[in-house]
Structures are given as structure tokens and as C-alpha cells.
Motif scaffolding. Structure first.
Motif, PDB file in Angstrom:
ATOM      1  N   ARG A  78       4.538  21.880   0.391  1.00  0.00           N
ATOM      2  CA  ARG A  78       5.770  22.090   1.150  1.00  0.00           C
ATOM      3  C   ARG A  78       5.533  23.077   2.289  1.00  0.00           C
ATOM      4  NH1 ARG A  78      11.150  22.439  -2.534  1.00  0.00           N
ATOM      5  NH2 ARG A  78      11.990  22.596  -0.415  1.00  0.00           N
ATOM      6  N   VAL A  79       6.084  22.733   3.456  1.00  0.00           N
ATOM      7  CA  VAL A  79       5.981  23.608   4.622  1.00  0.00           C
ATOM      8  C   VAL A  79       7.359  24.037   5.113  1.00  0.00           C
ATOM      9  CG1 VAL A  79       3.761  22.659   5.341  1.00  0.00           C
ATOM     10  CG2 VAL A  79       5.889  21.614   6.185  1.00  0.00           C
ATOM     11  N   ASP A  80       8.436  23.640   4.386  1.00  0.00           N
ATOM     12  CA  ASP A  80       9.784  24.067   4.770  1.00  0.00           C
ATOM     13  C   ASP A  80      10.081  25.413   4.122  1.00  0.00           C
ATOM     14  OD1 ASP A  80      11.579  23.257   2.091  1.00  0.00           O
ATOM     15  OD2 ASP A  80       9.863  21.936   2.461  1.00  0.00           O
ATOM     16  N   THR A  81      10.931  26.188   4.757  1.00  0.00           N
ATOM     17  CA  THR A  81      11.312  27.502   4.238  1.00  0.00           C
ATOM     18  C   THR A  81      12.830  27.629   4.252  1.00  0.00           C
ATOM     19  OG1 THR A  81      11.205  28.519   6.438  1.00  0.00           O
ATOM     20  CG2 THR A  81       9.199  28.580   5.096  1.00  0.00           C
ATOM     21  N   GLY A  82      13.363  28.338   3.264  1.00  0.00           N
ATOM     22  CA  GLY A  82      14.804  28.549   3.224  1.00  0.00           C
ATOM     23  C   GLY A  82      15.555  27.335   2.708  1.00  0.00           C
ATOM     24  N   LYS A  83      16.890  27.442   2.736  1.00  0.00           N
ATOM     25  CA  LYS A  83      17.760  26.380   2.254  1.00  0.00           C
ATOM     26  C   LYS A  83      18.209  25.487   3.407  1.00  0.00           C
ATOM     27  CE  LYS A  83      19.673  29.265  -1.447  1.00  0.00           C
ATOM     28  NZ  LYS A  83      20.923  29.824  -2.040  1.00  0.00           N
ATOM     29  N   PRO A  84      18.425  24.199   3.143  1.00  0.00           N
ATOM     30  CA  PRO A  84      19.001  23.336   4.183  1.00  0.00           C
ATOM     31  C   PRO A  84      20.393  23.827   4.567  1.00  0.00           C
ATOM     32  CG  PRO A  84      18.113  22.042   2.367  1.00  0.00           C
ATOM     33  CD  PRO A  84      18.136  23.462   1.901  1.00  0.00           C
ATOM     34  N   SER A  85      20.745  23.642   5.829  1.00  0.00           N
ATOM     35  CA  SER A  85      22.047  24.095   6.309  1.00  0.00           C
ATOM     36  C   SER A  85      22.680  23.032   7.185  1.00  0.00           C
ATOM     37  CB  SER A  85      21.907  25.396   7.105  1.00  0.00           C
ATOM     38  OG  SER A  85      21.050  25.206   8.214  1.00  0.00           O
ATOM     39  N   ASN A  86      24.004  23.076   7.247  1.00  0.00           N
ATOM     40  CA  ASN A  86      24.758  22.158   8.096  1.00  0.00           C
ATOM     41  C   ASN A  86      24.902  22.800   9.478  1.00  0.00           C
ATOM     42  OD1 ASN A  86      28.200  21.034   8.242  1.00  0.00           O
ATOM     43  ND2 ASN A  86      26.375  20.031   9.001  1.00  0.00           N
ATOM     44  N   ILE A  87      24.154  22.267  10.465  1.00  0.00           N
ATOM     45  CA  ILE A  87      24.149  22.908  11.777  1.00  0.00           C
ATOM     46  C   ILE A  87      25.278  22.402  12.665  1.00  0.00           C
ATOM     47  CG2 ILE A  87      21.704  23.474  11.685  1.00  0.00           C
ATOM     48  CD1 ILE A  87      21.111  21.046  13.370  1.00  0.00           C
ATOM     49  N   SER A  88      25.736  21.162  12.434  1.00  0.00           N
ATOM     50  CA  SER A  88      26.893  20.651  13.193  1.00  0.00           C
ATOM     51  C   SER A  88      27.297  19.294  12.640  1.00  0.00           C
ATOM     52  CB  SER A  88      26.555  20.505  14.687  1.00  0.00           C
ATOM     53  OG  SER A  88      25.578  19.516  14.891  1.00  0.00           O
ATOM     54  N   VAL A  94      16.434  22.026   8.125  1.00  0.00           N
ATOM     55  CA  VAL A  94      15.685  23.006   7.351  1.00  0.00           C
ATOM     56  C   VAL A  94      14.572  23.535   8.260  1.00  0.00           C
ATOM     57  CG1 VAL A  94      14.068  21.296   6.384  1.00  0.00           C
ATOM     58  CG2 VAL A  94      14.500  23.432   5.159  1.00  0.00           C
ATOM     59  N   ARG A  95      14.292  24.830   8.181  1.00  0.00           N
ATOM     60  CA  ARG A  95      13.288  25.448   9.041  1.00  0.00           C
ATOM     61  C   ARG A  95      11.893  25.234   8.462  1.00  0.00           C
ATOM     62  NH1 ARG A  95      15.291  27.956  13.114  1.00  0.00           N
ATOM     63  NH2 ARG A  95      13.276  28.933  13.587  1.00  0.00           N
ATOM     64  N   LEU A  96      10.884  25.247   9.379  1.00  0.00           N
ATOM     65  CA  LEU A  96       9.492  25.037   9.000  1.00  0.00           C
ATOM     66  C   LEU A  96       8.681  26.313   9.217  1.00  0.00           C
ATOM     67  CD1 LEU A  96       8.855  21.531  10.654  1.00  0.00           C
ATOM     68  CD2 LEU A  96       9.687  22.024   8.347  1.00  0.00           C
ATOM     69  N   ARG A  97       7.578  26.400   8.480  1.00  0.00           N
ATOM     70  CA  ARG A  97       6.681  27.534   8.669  1.00  0.00           C
ATOM     71  C   ARG A  97       6.023  27.445  10.041  1.00  0.00           C
ATOM     72  NH1 ARG A  97       4.402  26.694   3.224  1.00  0.00           N
ATOM     73  NH2 ARG A  97       2.542  25.929   4.301  1.00  0.00           N
ATOM     74  N   ALA A  98       5.647  28.579  10.569  1.00  0.00           N
ATOM     75  CA  ALA A  98       4.974  28.612  11.875  1.00  0.00           C
ATOM     76  C   ALA A  98       3.498  28.228  11.717  1.00  0.00           C
ATOM     77  CB  ALA A  98       5.103  30.004  12.490  1.00  0.00           C
TER      78      ALA A  98
END
Length: 695
Positions: A78-88, A94-98
């Protein structure tokens, strides 16, 4: 004597199980009711710079948990970080690692749509250049596991229990109040309550695993159960259980205090039970309307009340039909279903059908929306099957109405009245003879108990009684005939046992005769056959309806197709504009192998589309834009003008719906015909072609 299930009813039960099994097995995974309409990065795109987040856009709002949206690298990490969010709106990210390395990344998602159905899928994008990946995402079609099948069967049982409970009780109150004392009808309604209660509890336990892992081991996970209780569907199931507690009280009164009341006393109680029953039934129906199709999409404020009326109409018709069937086949011969009750149900059923058609037309327009969706989507095709079954059911019902018109007072009822009259006359005759016998035994007054002797001439037991009436007759009976009095008592006991046995035999003979007379009534026999046929069609209709509620509505599928096509067109246009100098070619070719779930779109990317070596990527998608996991795809190039080819190419499978081949050699420039062969099963395949200028 223990009653057994008649062969016809047994056949009906077997038909129910067979049809349910076939439909639930053939339904495959539960279709998504929210479709993926867009993503960033898009499916199959190759980006120069690694994105900072992945966003998905759905056709309606969805519910997510911490693991609903995942991004995996070529090694499956997995390369995603944090929880999924409703942006609009309906877009979630979901944010990705740098610092992501070059290669092919897989995006997987599993969410719950607004109408309570799980949605799952996956797609790939690449950073820098495509690469092979170890990620297997073939199991993203949710609902295809054992838990999904159990959940579907539980939904079927819950609908069946609701229909039998509500319709059976309505039949008793509105059509046949004496039916409250018939054991077969009581068992039918109580079995409906038990079935609905058990199915609701099972759905509550299965729900967590059904919308997440799909594993049987997670069914009893209390953490998942707690999450379910916080959702709209969990609240609806708990509300249904509370209403079933009230329904249990209603059933207890209906078959307890109500059944024991006199006809005049039943009138006031009937009104109270009717009001309470309607409230409870409407509440149970609302537990479906508030959590499924009616609660989302167009006009939910109108759709939910309409759905409640639709469910109540179905229950009144089909549940009343089941109660009538039980009465016709299983009611005792002394209390057959009266003609008036059958005629009342005929009128009630007609009103239910009218309500069913009116609400069904509105629901069909709301869920389908167009003629193309009616014939071109699975939902529309199932809806046509349902309409056909309703037409057949109404046709059989019209035959039942004709049989109802021919009914007269049941011969069994007449025979019962005649038998009762004869029994009363026989008792009266015995009573008239009894005083004469007593006078002969007790009025003689002869000493020595002659009266007792003469008393035996009438009835043995009366002889002893007569002896008491004679003067001085009691002493001889005691001193001389002490054994006689004991023998007389034994004889009296034996006579009473024989009399009871004869009475039981006469009752059994009378019941058999009344049943034979009832069955000999041609009108009643024809009605039983037609009602049984109605019940058989109703079983199939209920199974089709259950599958229909688990299928993506045609309107949603059409909108998802349009959104996906628009996204693909814009992607192709931008790709063509950005790569015009290099001459890359992108082709979209719809296909239909003719089998179940055989429709889709294959996209072919050839880069740089010139003479010599080329990179080729093949993306196979379902009509809603999800990756299509197929067993095989083959490509062939033909230059007809120069009689070159076909030149076969066997691409390698990268991941679900993504195939690729490198070093594809094009020998010369020209208008090449590209043939793509898609196989969706062992026997279902098709070849689609398109021309493209290469070189």
C-alpha cells in the motif's frame, strides 16, 4: 391423526427452492447501484510525475471506511496514507506517499452505495512507464462469495415472510374471520412471522461481512456489527425487529382473544386490529423503502411512500392467496372456506392488483428511464420478465374469479347441518324413552327388587337405579347381589368406553363424508387448482423480484455509461492532441460475446503507431467502466491493400482488464485493419475490428 403435506403443496415448496437457487446462482455478484463515473488519474493513463492523491467520482454518494480506497504498488504494497475523504459532491480521494517509483499502480475500491448495496472495482495507472504487477484484483466483484449468496437468500426469505405474515392476517380480518380458528391458517401466519424475524436477524449479522471482506468468519465480528448498526441499513433492520415485536402481540390477539369472541363481540375488536395491523404492516414495509432503491435517486420523497404502497399491495394479494390456498387444502371439513370469503378476497385482490400496477409503472419509469435501458440493461430485462409473470398471474387470477362465480354453499356445510339435525333428533328420541324405562324399573314397588330386574329390560345401568325405587328392594341387592352391583358398574364402564369409541368412529366417518362431498364440488375443486397455479407463479415472481432489487437500476447504468464514454472521449481527445506529433493511436471497440455479462468495451493503445516496434496496451472494461476480468484476448493486424497479414499478437496479462505487448512490429505504413478477439468464457467469444492509419 398427524396431517401430512399434500403432494401438490410439496411440489410447490420444491419449486420455490429450485427457482430461488437457480436465480440466486445465476445472478452472480450483486450488481453495483452506484457506478464509478470518473477517476484521477484515469484508467490506464501513463503520467510523467507521480500524483499526490487518487480521486474517484461515483454516480451517487457512497459510504466509506478506512480500507474502502487503496492504492498498491507493483509489489502489492500500500502506498496510500490516511483515511479516504469526500472532497466534493460524489468525489472521494485518498492521499499518496511522496516519491513513488516508476511502474504500474493498482487502485482498488469497495464502498456502499446510498441504496445499501456494496460496490467494488479496480483499475491501473502507471508512473513513467508501465510495468508488470503482482496485484491480483479478480475478487473485486462484491457479493459473489458464500456470504453474498446467503445474504441474497436471506432477502428472499424476508420478503416471503413479510408477504405471508401481512397477507395472511389481512385475509383473516377482511375476508374470513372464522379462519382465525383454523389451525392451518394460524400456522401459515405464524410461520411468516418466524421467517421474517429469523431472516432479519441473519441479515443483520451477515451485513458487515457482506459489505467488507465477504468472509464467513467475519459474520460474528462484533466490531463489524457495531459499524452496521450505525448505518442506514442497520437502523432499518433494527426498526424491523422492533416492529416484529409489536406484530407478535398482534398475532397473539388475532389467534387468541379474537378467535374466542362471539360474532357480535368481534366487530369492535376487528376495527382495532385492522388499524393496528395497518400501522405495523406499513412500518415493516417502510423498513425496506427507507434503505433501498426508493431512498435515493429521483424524487425519494414520493418514491418511498409509493414503495410502501407497492409492498402492501403485493403482500395483500400474494399473502392472501397463500392463506386461501391453506384454507382450501387444509381447513377441517366442518369449517370449509365459505363462498362469501372467497368472493370478498376476489374483490380485495382486484384492488391490490390495481394499486400494484399503478405503483409499478411509477417505479419502472423512475428506475429505468428509457426504452433503451428497458431492453439493453440487466435490470430492464429482469423487469420485463417480472411484468410477464404478473400478466400470467393476472390471467390465472381471472380464471379463479370465474370459478368463484360458480361457487354455491359448500356441500360439506350442508352435510354438516344435516348430520347435526339428525344427531339432535336421535338425542331427543333417547330422552323420550328414558322416563318410561325408569317407571318400569322403579314404579312396581314389588319387594325383593323386582323393579331392579324389570329395570334391566331397558338399560343395564338403569336397573340398579330402579332397584332403589322399590320398597325394600335395596337390601336384597346389597346382601344377595353384592357382586351383582360390582358387575353392573363394570358393565356400565365398558358400555361407556364402547359408546365413546363408536362416537369417535361416527365422527371420523362424518368428517370423511363431508370432505368427500367438499372435494366433489366441481367449482371448489377448480378453484383449488387455479389458486395453486397462482401460488406457483407467485413463487417465481418473488424470486425474480428479489434478484431485481439486487441489480443496478437501468437508469443508473445508462448514466454511468454516458459519463464513462464522455470521460473516455475527453481522455482520448486530450491524448490525441498531446501525442499528435508522435502519432499514437487509441481505438475504442464495443463487444458482445452473447453470454451472460458478455458486453463490454475494449480499448487499444498503440504508441507511437509507426513502422517498426510499437508499445501496445489493451484495456477491457465493463459497460459501467469497471475493469473486465476475461480469460483471453488476441490481436491481429491486416493490411488488406498489400495482402499482408493477419499478423497475430498475443499480449501479456498485466492485471484485471489490462493486457500489454512490447515490440509489436508494423512492417509498412498503411490503413491497417485491427481485429481484437475477446473471450469471456469457455464458449463465449467474439471478434471486433476497426481500421487505423499507422505510419
Amino acid at each position: 391423526m398427524t396431517q401430512t403435506i399434500t403432494p401438490r403443496v410439496r411440489t410447490l415448496v420444491l419449486l420455490l427452492l429450485a427457482v430461488t437457487g437457480i436465480l440466486l446462482a445465476g445472478a452472480g455478484p450483486a450488481s453495483a447501484h452506484a457506478a464509478l463515473t470518473g477517476s484521477d488519474p484515469q484508467q490506464g493513463v501513463v503520467v510523467d510525475k507521480a500524483p499526490t492523491q487518487v480521486s474517484l467520482t461515483f454516480s451517487e454518494k457512497v459510504a466509506m471506511n478506512d480500507d474502502s480506497l487503496r492504492v498498491l504498488d507493483p509489489q502489492g504494497k500500500r502506498v496510500d496514507t490516511g483515511k479516504p475523504s469526500n472532497i466534493s459532491g460524489t468525489t472521494y480521494a485518498v492521499r499518496l506517499r511522496a516519491g513513488l517509483a516508476k511502474g504500474t499502480y493498482t487502485v482498488t475500491y469497495q464502498v456502499v452505495s446510498a441504496d445499501s448495496h456494496p460496490v467494488g472495482g479496480a483499475y491501473t495507472f502507471s508512473v513513467g512507464a508501465p510495468s508488470k504487477t503482482s496485484v491480483a484484483v479478480g475478487g473485486q466483484d462484491v457479493g459473489g462469495t458464500a456470504v453474498g449468496r446467503l445474504y441474497g437468500f436471506g432477502r428472499y426469505l424476508s420478503y416471503a415472510g413479510f408477504i405471508v405474515l401481512v397477507g395472511g392476517a389481512a385475509f383473516v380480518l377482511a375476508c374470513w374471520q372464522r379462519g382465525a380458528g383454523v389451525r392451518a391458517v394460524q400456522r401459515l401466519v405464524v410461520s411468516g412471522w418466524v421467517t421474517l424475524t429469523a431472516a432479519t436477524l441473519a441479515l443483520l449479522l451477515l451485513r458487515g461481512s457482506y459489505t467488507t471482506s465477504g468472509r464467513l468468519g467475519d459474520v460474528l465480528d462484533l466490531n463489524l456489527l457495531g459499524q452496521v448498526l450505525q448505518t442506514k441499513t442497520g437502523a432499518a433492520l433494527v426498526s424491523r425487529l422492533l416492529l416484529l415485536a409489536a406484530a407478535a402481540l398482534f398475532v397473539a390477539v388475532l389467534f387468541g382473544a379474537y378467535e374466542k369472541r362471539e360474532e357480535e363481540e368481534k366487530r369492535d375488536l376487528t376495527f382495532g386490529l385492522a388499524i393496528g395491523g395497518v400501522v405495523v404492516a406499513a412500518g415493516l414495509a417502510a423498513s425496506w423503502a427507507m434503505a433501498e432503491h426508493a431512498s435515493t435517486g429521483l424524487q425519494p420523497g414520493i418514491a418511498m411512500p409509493v414503495d410502501v404502497v407497492h409492498l402492501l399491495a403485493v403482500a395483500t394479494w400474494l399473502g392472501g392467496l397463500a392463506a386461501l390456498l391453506a384454507g382450501l387444502y387444509r381447513a377441517p371439513a366442518r369449517t370449509p372456506v365459505p363462498t362469501a370469503a372467497v368472493r370478498r378476497f376476489s374483490r380485495v385482490a382486484f384492488g391490490s392488483v390495481v394499486a400494484l400496477v399503478a405503483t409499478g409503472i411509477y417505479q419502472s419509469w423512475r428506475q429505468v428511464g428509457s426504452w433503451s435501458a428497458l431492453t439493453g440493461t440487466r435490470y430492464g430485462q429482469l423487469l420485463l420478465v417480472k411484468v410477464g409473470l404478473v400478466v400470467v398471474l393476472v390471467g390465472i387470477a381471472s380464471v379463479s374469479r370465474r370459478w368463484t362465480g360458480r361457487l354455491t354453499e359448500a356441500p360439506a356445510a350442508k352435510a354438516g347441518k344435516d348430520a347435526a339435525g339428525k344427531a339432535a333428533a336421535a338425542r331427543e328420541a333417547v330422552k323420550q324413552k328414558e322416563p318410561a324405562g325408569k317407571g318400569a324399573s322403579g314404579g312396581g314397588g314389588a319387594p325383593g327388587g323386582k323393579g331392579a330386574v324389570s329395570g334391566k329390560g331397558a338399560v343395564a345401568s338403569e336397573g340398579a337405579a330402579g332397584g332403589k325405587g322399590s320398597a325394600g328392594g335395596e337390601a336384597p341387592a346389597t346382601t344377595v347381589g353384592g357382586k351383582k352391583s360390582g358387575g353392573a358398574a363394570k358393565a356400565a364402564g365398558g358400555d361407556s368406553r364402547r359408546a365413546a369409541q363408536l362416537a369417535r368412529q361416527r365422527a371420523a366417518v362424518d368428517a370423511t363424508r363431508r370432505k368427500r362431498l367438499r372435494d366433489a364440488d366441481s367449482g371448489r375443486s377448480g378453484l383449488r387448482r387455479s389458486v395453486l397455479a397462482e401460488a406457483g407463479v407467485a413463487v417465481v415472481l418473488l424470486a425474480v423480484t428479489t434478484v431485481l432489487t439486487q441489480t443496478e437500476p437501468g437508469r443508473t447504468e445508462e448514466e454511468a455509461k454516458a459519463a464513462t464514454s464522455s470521460s473516455s472521449s475527453s481522455s482520448s481527445s486530450s491524448s490525441s492532441a498531446s501525442s499528435s506529433s508522435s502519432g499514437a493511436v487509441t481505438l475504442d471497440m464495443p463487444f458482445d460475446t452473447g453470454g451472460q455479462n458478455g458486453k463490454g468495451v475494449v480499448r487499444l493503445d498503440i504508441d507511437p503507431a509507426r513502422v517498426g516496434g510499437n508499445e501496445m496496451h489493451v484495456y477491457v472494461q465493463r459497460p459501467d467502466g469497471r475493469p473486465f476480468d476475461i480469460p483471453e484476448v488476441k490481436i491481429a493486424f491486416t493490411l488488406t491493400a498489400k495482402k499482408i497479414g493477419p499478423l497475430p499478437v498475443a499480449p501479456d496479462r498485466i492485471t484485471t482488464g489490462h493486457w500489454a505487448a512490447s515490440g509489436v512490429q508494423i512492417p509498412m505504413a498503411g490503413d491497417w485493419k485491427i481485429a481484437v478477439t475477446v473471450r469471456t468464457s469457455d464458449i463465449d467469444q467474439t471478434t471486433v475490428t476497426k481500421n487505423a492509419q499507422i505510419g
